[in-house]
Scaffold this active site. Sequence first.
Site, PDB file in Angstrom:
ATOM      1  N   ASP A 508      38.724  25.273  38.172  1.00 16.34           N
ATOM      2  CA  ASP A 508      40.502  26.318  38.713  1.00 16.34           C
ATOM      3  C   ASP A 508      41.115  26.488  37.714  1.00 16.34           C
ATOM      4  OD1 ASP A 508      42.098  27.448  40.780  1.00 16.34           O
ATOM      5  OD2 ASP A 508      43.269  26.496  39.430  1.00 16.34           O
ATOM      6  N   ILE A 509      41.735  28.208  37.051  1.00 16.11           N
ATOM      7  CA  ILE A 509      42.449  28.445  36.286  1.00 16.11           C
ATOM      8  C   ILE A 509      43.972  28.419  35.911  1.00 16.11           C
ATOM      9  CG2 ILE A 509      43.363  31.199  35.073  1.00 16.11           C
ATOM     10  CD1 ILE A 509      40.971  32.184  36.426  1.00 16.11           C
ATOM     11  N   HIS A 521      47.210  42.527  37.947  1.00 17.35           N
ATOM     12  CA  HIS A 521      46.643  41.922  38.461  1.00 17.35           C
ATOM     13  C   HIS A 521      44.567  42.888  38.024  1.00 17.35           C
ATOM     14  CE1 HIS A 521      47.665  39.669  42.727  1.00 17.35           C
ATOM     15  NE2 HIS A 521      48.021  40.997  42.218  1.00 17.35           N
ATOM     16  N   GLU A 549      40.993  32.732  42.107  1.00 15.47           N
ATOM     17  CA  GLU A 549      40.912  32.094  40.800  1.00 15.47           C
ATOM     18  C   GLU A 549      39.582  30.458  40.577  1.00 15.47           C
ATOM     19  OE1 GLU A 549      44.508  30.212  41.777  1.00 15.47           O
ATOM     20  OE2 GLU A 549      43.423  31.538  42.200  1.00 15.47           O
ATOM     21  N   ARG A 571      34.600  24.421  28.008  1.00 15.93           N
ATOM     22  CA  ARG A 571      36.372  24.477  27.477  1.00 15.93           C
ATOM     23  C   ARG A 571      36.918  25.132  26.524  1.00 15.93           C
ATOM     24  NH1 ARG A 571      40.556  21.434  26.466  1.00 15.93           N
ATOM     25  NH2 ARG A 571      39.199  19.773  25.945  1.00 15.93           N
TER      26      ARG A 571
END
Length: 633
Positions: A508-509, A521, A549, A571
């Site tokens: 998840d961002i 957006h 997201e 990451r």
Amino acid sequence: MAELIDERRREPRKRLANRLLVRVIAVSLLLLVVTLVATMWFAYPRAKQQVIADLQLMIDEKLKRNQQSLSLVELRGEQLADSFLQDYRAFSTDPSLLEYYADWFETTSPGVQRLQERFFTGERIDDSLFRGMSVFVGPQAKPITDEFRARLVIAVRVLNRLGPAWQSLVSNTHLSFPENALAIYSLDNPWGRLADKDLVMTDYATVKSTLLTENPERQANWTGLYRDLSADYWTITYQRPIDWQGQHLANASFDVSLEQLLQDLAKPITEQSFSYVLNESGHLIVSSRLDHKMYAQQPTLTPENVDDSLYQAIAERITQESFADAYQVWDDLDANYIFVAHYLGTPGWWYFTAYPKEDIVAEALELPVKIALVSSLLVFAVLMTLWYFVRQEVSQPLTRLARMARMLNEKNYQDIAQQSERQIRSHGEVRQVTNAFRVMARRFVKANNELEQRVQERTQALSEANCKLEELAHLDGLTGLMNRRALQNDLSAVLANPSTEDFFVMADIDDFKPYNDNYGHEAGDQVLIKLAELFKRLEQSHSYRYGGEEFAILLKASSHSVVVEQLQALRAQIHALAIEHNFRRHPGSVLSVSLGVTRVRPSDSAAELIQRADQNMYRGKQQGGDTVVADEV
């Protein structure tokens, strides 16, 4: 030469037979026409009266059912109003209602509050199951009072209690408020969650017609047909104001959708007729003649925006003239139709049935047709005298022609095409027809061969197109990753034969909503695309866009440590993108991702596996995000 001489000898006989047949047919037709005209002269007025009487009986029966249905809606409106007022008088000062309001409602945008979505999907509170409920509290001219909050909570409880019993009668049940709010029960449509945040319902005719300033008599009313822009369907609405001690508390109201009206009122009385339903202002409620989808851009149907000359003529007459009788017959409105009109006291509409005048003429011709059949029998007796003369030259060739027609009907084109001239043995027009059959059969054989080839080619093309469609159905349109539907399929396959090397990841961002709110957006979409490209490069894995997201990953690795090492590398790659994010809640100025990983267990269901990975991911977010959290080994 002999055949030519014989043919010439038969020519006078052919001409004589033709002349005789023409004269007999001419005399027969003249007699039939005179009989039809005479009978029609006397039969038409009687037939017209009978048709109108029959229509009257059918319409009365149909409208009786409709009146009962609409009267039942009004009765339910009284019940809803009484229940709401009874609860309001009993509980409006109960302080627990304000606690319920604070727990049940949420602010979805500045100045707008809505009932939480769990009340639509299903939530049990205090031994009561709330389901199908939604509430919209739009922009307010004044601050919301505690009394208004109590009214909204009472409305939710009353609608949840009574609404389920009326699902088959109306499209939905609701309570609207003069303070620009509406509570609604509907299992199909969470209107309160969908309504535009800037909507002011009291600016529109439906709710406006119930306000004290617009309706001082406090009369219940039925609206005309209008399009609900939030729910995107056509409907009429019944509204019954609820007042207490001079205060307008709410309106008990129901929607009856266009589809429900079409089930009864819009159905024509007969196959030949069609109908219109108008209110006293000339607005169109429904019609069996018009396709309501044509008017999806119009809020109401009026003579100005409906291109139907008959409807426009009817609307002009009922708005410009007054009628003492509830039953009308109009013969002068249109040259092609008779109109039979009925006034519906509930809900104050006019029901018009248009019946073609030409069908009345057709019914008037029934008796003349019977007379014509008798006359035809007499004519047949005369024509039989000619049968001997035409049998040899017509009957036998026609028999062969009929045999050929049967072969054509059986699609035996090959045999027809191969017939020889000797097998046909016909003359004149019959011969021309049989030759035409042969030519047609040859063309059919050729066309059939070409068609089979084309069908084979099209079938192959269709199969290829279906494969492409199946592939597109499992892809996310923005990122190019596989979608949630594909994830469900792949999870089922993995769980059916799990391995110790199978791992599942939820990603998840971090703080993506502030990113979207501040960078836009379009920038958010570009972030999703860039991250998707990194996920695609992850070895021995399948990546999916789970929603918004969130992403999901199925991968294979020999151990937890290897998985964590891969995800830490992922990451780091996301960090290397250096996507600016100055609106994070935690330290840092670049966009980051939190990842939760878990091993697939033999006893897992898809929901359990997703939940476990999701919990690990949110543990990481609670630690500040930008981390990888795995199961404890």
